[in-house]
Motif scaffolding. Sequence first.
Motif, PDB file in Angstrom:
ATOM      1  N   SER A 266     -50.594  36.787 -11.524  1.00  0.00           N
ATOM      2  CA  SER A 266     -50.105  36.878 -12.893  1.00  0.00           C
ATOM      3  C   SER A 266     -48.958  37.893 -12.999  1.00  0.00           C
ATOM      4  O   SER A 266     -48.027  37.680 -13.766  1.00  0.00           O
ATOM      5  N   TRP A 267     -49.042  38.976 -12.223  1.00  0.00           N
ATOM      6  CA  TRP A 267     -47.986  39.988 -12.258  1.00  0.00           C
ATOM      7  C   TRP A 267     -46.668  39.376 -11.785  1.00  0.00           C
ATOM      8  O   TRP A 267     -45.620  39.574 -12.412  1.00  0.00           O
ATOM      9  N   MET A 268     -46.703  38.608 -10.693  1.00  0.00           N
ATOM     10  CA  MET A 268     -45.482  38.003 -10.156  1.00  0.00           C
ATOM     11  C   MET A 268     -44.896  36.986 -11.144  1.00  0.00           C
ATOM     12  O   MET A 268     -43.675  36.917 -11.330  1.00  0.00           O
ATOM     13  N   LYS A 269     -45.754  36.210 -11.798  1.00  0.00           N
ATOM     14  CA  LYS A 269     -45.271  35.252 -12.794  1.00  0.00           C
ATOM     15  C   LYS A 269     -44.632  35.980 -13.969  1.00  0.00           C
ATOM     16  O   LYS A 269     -43.612  35.542 -14.505  1.00  0.00           O
ATOM     17  N   ALA A 270     -45.220  37.094 -14.371  1.00  0.00           N
ATOM     18  CA  ALA A 270     -44.657  37.882 -15.466  1.00  0.00           C
ATOM     19  C   ALA A 270     -43.299  38.464 -15.069  1.00  0.00           C
ATOM     20  O   ALA A 270     -42.359  38.493 -15.887  1.00  0.00           O
ATOM     21  N   GLN A 271     -43.151  38.913 -13.828  1.00  0.00           N
ATOM     22  CA  GLN A 271     -41.876  39.445 -13.355  1.00  0.00           C
ATOM     23  C   GLN A 271     -40.804  38.356 -13.322  1.00  0.00           C
ATOM     24  O   GLN A 271     -39.652  38.578 -13.680  1.00  0.00           O
ATOM     25  N   TRP A 272     -41.193  37.165 -12.888  1.00  0.00           N
ATOM     26  CA  TRP A 272     -40.281  36.022 -12.855  1.00  0.00           C
ATOM     27  C   TRP A 272     -39.789  35.715 -14.270  1.00  0.00           C
ATOM     28  O   TRP A 272     -38.600  35.537 -14.507  1.00  0.00           O
ATOM     29  N   SER A 273     -40.714  35.660 -15.223  1.00  0.00           N
ATOM     30  CA  SER A 273     -40.358  35.378 -16.613  1.00  0.00           C
ATOM     31  C   SER A 273     -39.477  36.470 -17.197  1.00  0.00           C
ATOM     32  O   SER A 273     -38.509  36.193 -17.917  1.00  0.00           O
ATOM     33  N   LEU A 274     -39.793  37.707 -16.879  1.00  0.00           N
ATOM     34  CA  LEU A 274     -38.989  38.826 -17.369  1.00  0.00           C
ATOM     35  C   LEU A 274     -37.569  38.748 -16.812  1.00  0.00           C
ATOM     36  O   LEU A 274     -36.600  38.970 -17.544  1.00  0.00           O
ATOM     37  N   GLN A 275     -37.433  38.413 -15.543  1.00  0.00           N
ATOM     38  CA  GLN A 275     -36.101  38.304 -14.943  1.00  0.00           C
ATOM     39  C   GLN A 275     -35.278  37.228 -15.638  1.00  0.00           C
ATOM     40  O   GLN A 275     -34.101  37.422 -15.924  1.00  0.00           O
ATOM     41  N   ARG A 276     -35.889  36.091 -15.916  1.00  0.00           N
ATOM     42  CA  ARG A 276     -35.165  35.026 -16.629  1.00  0.00           C
ATOM     43  C   ARG A 276     -34.763  35.486 -18.030  1.00  0.00           C
ATOM     44  O   ARG A 276     -33.658  35.198 -18.493  1.00  0.00           O
ATOM     45  N   GLN A 277     -35.653  36.199 -18.688  1.00  0.00           N
ATOM     46  CA  GLN A 277     -35.366  36.701 -20.036  1.00  0.00           C
ATOM     47  C   GLN A 277     -34.192  37.688 -19.991  1.00  0.00           C
ATOM     48  O   GLN A 277     -33.286  37.619 -20.824  1.00  0.00           O
ATOM     49  N   ILE A 278     -34.203  38.585 -19.034  1.00  0.00           N
ATOM     50  CA  ILE A 278     -33.120  39.572 -18.896  1.00  0.00           C
ATOM     51  C   ILE A 278     -31.798  38.867 -18.610  1.00  0.00           C
ATOM     52  O   ILE A 278     -30.772  39.164 -19.225  1.00  0.00           O
ATOM     53  N   LEU A 279     -31.807  37.925 -17.670  1.00  0.00           N
ATOM     54  CA  LEU A 279     -30.574  37.209 -17.338  1.00  0.00           C
ATOM     55  C   LEU A 279     -30.047  36.403 -18.522  1.00  0.00           C
ATOM     56  O   LEU A 279     -28.839  36.376 -18.783  1.00  0.00           O
ATOM     57  N   ASN A 280     -30.938  35.754 -19.248  1.00  0.00           N
ATOM     58  CA  ASN A 280     -30.504  34.991 -20.422  1.00  0.00           C
ATOM     59  C   ASN A 280     -29.836  35.901 -21.446  1.00  0.00           C
ATOM     60  O   ASN A 280     -28.801  35.555 -22.025  1.00  0.00           O
ATOM     61  N   ARG A 281     -30.422  37.053 -21.686  1.00  0.00           N
ATOM     62  CA  ARG A 281     -29.853  37.993 -22.659  1.00  0.00           C
ATOM     63  C   ARG A 281     -28.541  38.574 -22.144  1.00  0.00           C
ATOM     64  O   ARG A 281     -27.568  38.686 -22.899  1.00  0.00           O
ATOM     65  N   THR A 282     -28.500  38.923 -20.894  1.00  0.00           N
ATOM     66  CA  THR A 282     -27.283  39.465 -20.293  1.00  0.00           C
ATOM     67  C   THR A 282     -26.142  38.460 -20.422  1.00  0.00           C
ATOM     68  O   THR A 282     -25.033  38.798 -20.828  1.00  0.00           O
ATOM     69  N   ARG A 283     -26.430  37.224 -20.075  1.00  0.00           N
ATOM     70  CA  ARG A 283     -25.402  36.172 -20.142  1.00  0.00           C
ATOM     71  C   ARG A 283     -24.976  35.904 -21.582  1.00  0.00           C
ATOM     72  O   ARG A 283     -23.803  35.622 -21.846  1.00  0.00           O
ATOM     73  N   ALA A 284     -25.914  35.968 -22.516  1.00  0.00           N
ATOM     74  CA  ALA A 284     -25.584  35.770 -23.929  1.00  0.00           C
ATOM     75  C   ALA A 284     -24.613  36.843 -24.426  1.00  0.00           C
ATOM     76  O   ALA A 284     -23.820  36.597 -25.330  1.00  0.00           O
ATOM     77  N   LEU A 285     -24.665  38.012 -23.807  1.00  0.00           N
ATOM     78  CA  LEU A 285     -23.760  39.107 -24.168  1.00  0.00           C
ATOM     79  C   LEU A 285     -22.425  39.017 -23.427  1.00  0.00           C
ATOM     80  O   LEU A 285     -21.565  39.877 -23.575  1.00  0.00           O
ATOM     81  N   GLY A 286     -22.276  37.992 -22.583  1.00  0.00           N
ATOM     82  CA  GLY A 286     -21.032  37.810 -21.846  1.00  0.00           C
ATOM     83  C   GLY A 286     -20.947  38.594 -20.552  1.00  0.00           C
ATOM     84  O   GLY A 286     -19.861  38.749 -19.988  1.00  0.00           O
TER      85      GLY A 286
END
Length: 190
Positions: free
Chosen positions: A1-21
Amino acid sequence: SWMKAQWSLQRQILNRTRALGLSGQLPGFQGNVPAPLRDRLNDTNITIETAHHATGWMNSLDPNYAKIAGLWMKYLIEDFGTDHWYQLDGYFDGGTAPWLSTEMGKSGRHALASEHVRAVKTSPPSFDTSWFARGAAAYGGLNRTDPNAMWSYQGWAFNGWNSDEQASHLKAFVDATPQGKFVIIDMSTD
């Protein structure tokens, strides 16, 4: 579950980063492998980090390196997309790499980080062909999957490098990578 949470967090961070350009930087395969892989593959191009005994370092010239790097990049891009920037900071850490036999390699990363930077001679460093080959193989691990790959390298790793030999290692990495594709990130203020 920890690894799945880290995977999801990474996608969330990248999505937000990309949304900011902004471009996200993903980790490239730098040769870190589980230590038991050395015995399983009977591979002398893998050294074992003495402090932890769980991590091995695979030489980028090893044929297995290209195979693992290809799979790494395939799944990394499938899972997270790409902005073409990859951190690839191996080849200096802990003095464990099989090709490091200098005092710099033996002393390890932490000793380097604590030293003051000393000036390298102003003449251009010589060219080290073995490090050029390693750099080309490492960049190939990124570039075969992503032809637009940018190699991002943390500059603090070179603090304390004060010899022509060490300068030739860095020059070889830079020269092995197509012009404009190797970027040293200045993470140190000294």
